[in-house]
Design an enzyme around this catalytic site. Structure first.
Site, PDB file in Angstrom:
ATOM      1  N   CYS A 334       7.388  40.170  12.483  1.00  0.00           N
ATOM      2  CA  CYS A 334       7.056  41.074  11.377  1.00  0.00           C
ATOM      3  C   CYS A 334       6.021  42.107  11.834  1.00  0.00           C
ATOM      4  O   CYS A 334       6.323  42.961  12.661  1.00  0.00           O
ATOM      5  CB  CYS A 334       6.601  40.273  10.172  1.00  0.00           C
ATOM      6  N   HIS A 431      10.990  35.519   9.255  1.00  0.00           N
ATOM      7  CA  HIS A 431       9.994  34.447   9.219  1.00  0.00           C
ATOM      8  C   HIS A 431      10.717  33.116   9.043  1.00  0.00           C
ATOM      9  O   HIS A 431      11.720  33.031   8.350  1.00  0.00           O
ATOM     10  CB  HIS A 431       9.036  34.622   8.048  1.00  0.00           C
TER      11      HIS A 431
END
Length: 493
Positions: A334, A431
């Site tokens: 991310c 994630h």
């Protein structure tokens, strides 16, 4: 059921990090094992460790509590999530969706969210036999009481009785419990019906006089003393600093993680810390990244430009480039993925002051943050090993460039992420990929350059630890008395 009739109890703490989240998780599993439809609830949470649900974002701790209760997580379990953005204040997630920002000056406006908090609480009560409510910080912060929605302000608005938990391991537990009683006004005190002690080490019988002192000074009965639960370290951490480094004899892979100020969604690391073959080193400010690391992970960030500047101040950019020259592996997740590219732009000032910064240049990609936020659960495949898993995305921005042609993952048939030509540097917006046992094993084998057999079933490990936590609490807390308190809930006041 109506809001006033569903049994509910609030677990307050004498301060932050006294174990409220895990006590609630353990109670969720305990009552679920007894056949009750139990739901967790936290009116307001402040954390950058968020979870994606089918309907939006909630705090990661509430997602774990939902798992403990054996129900799907939902934004109603955490209707107000404040995601800190450094000195700029916090992004507000209201019932799962971005609802603006609060600066430090207008923080008192949190009280404006109370109707939405009560709305979410009432919806949960329609399908639950019992609601377990977690407080935030301490109810003794009288300077915040007038607009409080996280502790006794909520308890009084919803008519929910409370139990106050003190952490004996940090010291001063008698004073913290008695002191909390002393500073509360009479109506707030009346909402607290009992107390409990958490994280006791040694012979519990030695603390009998301490319990008597607290009960005499406050008038609150004791529900019991919970001894130290060492396996709590096997559960997802609520705070990045709770992920402890520790050398493991026989570990074949060393992973270094720089702990940046805005670290977010660090639950990516939880499965790795349980692997016997992995030595996970969390590197704090003032420490160099270890030269013998096999893999450096740049985790998620709530403030990418700010954290990129912090990384350079610490000299970690130099360490990472040296690690790369030595043939080491680098993974960005991310915000960490964004930092690995050539440039990161935030023209709208979405995560702080508007601007841009040069990235580490380890991937041929560049990122521009935009106002549209991606929050979703996804199924994915790991291209190199043809293994699959479940993950989630929570991010701002779009990342493009030549290295996306070698994306390590696929989501819904599209490429996700980027990788260098030699495969030693990779990044992704996903994630939770390491929660998949097959994907994690394949990735670690790639890092080690050899076949690795992992005996860890991560999901099973979390569930077995939750069961053990539930049994631990049940042995040391008067659960019948706690249920009686929940059932004594009065109409809203």
């Amino acid at each position: 059921m109506s809001r006033a009739s569903t049994p509910a109890i609030m677990i307050l703490g004498t301060g932050s990090n006294v174990g409220k989240s895990l006590v609630v998780a353990g109670l969720c599993r305990l009552f679920a094992n007894r056949g009750l439809a139990v739901a967790p609830f936290k009116p307001q949470n402040m954390s950058n460790n968020a979870a994606a649900t089918a309907a939006g974002e909630i705090g990661r701790a509430q997602a774990l509590q939902a798992r403990a209760a054996r129900i799907a997580p939902h934004p109603d379990m955490n209707p107000v999530l404040l995601k800190p953005e450094g000195e700029q204040g916090s992004q507000v997630i209201l019932q799962g969706r971005v609802a603006g920002r609060l600066t430090s000056r207008d923080f008192a406006r949190r009280g404006d969210f109370l109707p939405r908090v009560l709305e979410s609480f009432e919806r949960l009560g329609e399908q639950a036999d019992l609601i377990l409510v977690e407080g935030a910080g301490s109810p003794a912060e009288t300077n915040l009481r007038a607009r409080d929605i996280a502790n006794l302000g909520f308890a009084r608005a919803a008519g929910v009785p409370a139990v106050l938990v003190g952490d004996i391991d940090r010291g001063g537990v008698i004073a913290s419990l008695v002191g909390t009683h002393a500073v509360l006004d009479r109506a707030d005190r009346a909402m607290i019906r009992a107390f409990a002690i958490n994280r006791f080490r040694g012979d519990v019988g030695l603390f009998g006089p301490g319990l008597d002192t607290i009960a005499a000074a406050t008038g609150w009965p004791s529900l019991g003393v919970i001894p130290w639960f060492a396996d709590a370290a096997r559960l997802p951490a609520e705070d990045g600093l709770d992920i402890r480094s520790g050398r493991k004899p026989g570990a074949r892979i060393k992973i270094a993680v720089p702990v940046l100020p805005g670290i977010a969604n660090f639950d990516d690391l939880d499965p790795l810390k349980l692997e016997d073959c992995v030595d996970l080193a969390m590197i704090g400010p003032g420490q160099a990244l270890p030269g013998d690391a096999d893999l450096v992970i740049l985790p998620g960030s709530k403030t990418t430009l700010r954290d990129l500047a912090a990384l350079r101040r610490e000299g970690w950019d130099i360490d990472i480039l040296a690690h790369r020259r030595r043939g080491g592996h680098v993974l960005g997740l991310c915000g960490g993925y964004q930092m690995l590219g050539r440039v990161v732009r935030d023209p709208l000032g979405l995560e702080g002051p508007a601007g841009e910064a040069t990235g580490l240049g380890l991937l041929d990609v560049e990122t521009s943050l935009d106002a549209e936020k991606t929050v979703r659960e996804v199924g994915f495949s790991h291209v190199a090993s043809a293994t699959n898993g479940q993950a989630y995305e929570i991010h701002l921005g779009r990342t493009v460039g030549g290295d996306t042609a070698r994306a390590p993952f696929q989501v819904d048939g599209r490429a996700e992420g980027a990788a260098s030509a030699d495969g030693r540097v990779a990044g992704s917006y996903l994630h939770g990929v390491f929660a998949s046992d097959a994907v994690r094993s394949a990735w670690l084998a790639h890092i080690a350059g050899a076949n690795l057999s992992s005996a860890l079933g991560y999901g099973d490990a979390v569930d077995s630890t939750l069961d053990a936590l539930a049994g631990h609490i049940e042995r040391h807390i008067d659960i019948d008395a706690l249920l009686d308190i929940a059932k004594s809930r009065s109409p809203t006041v």
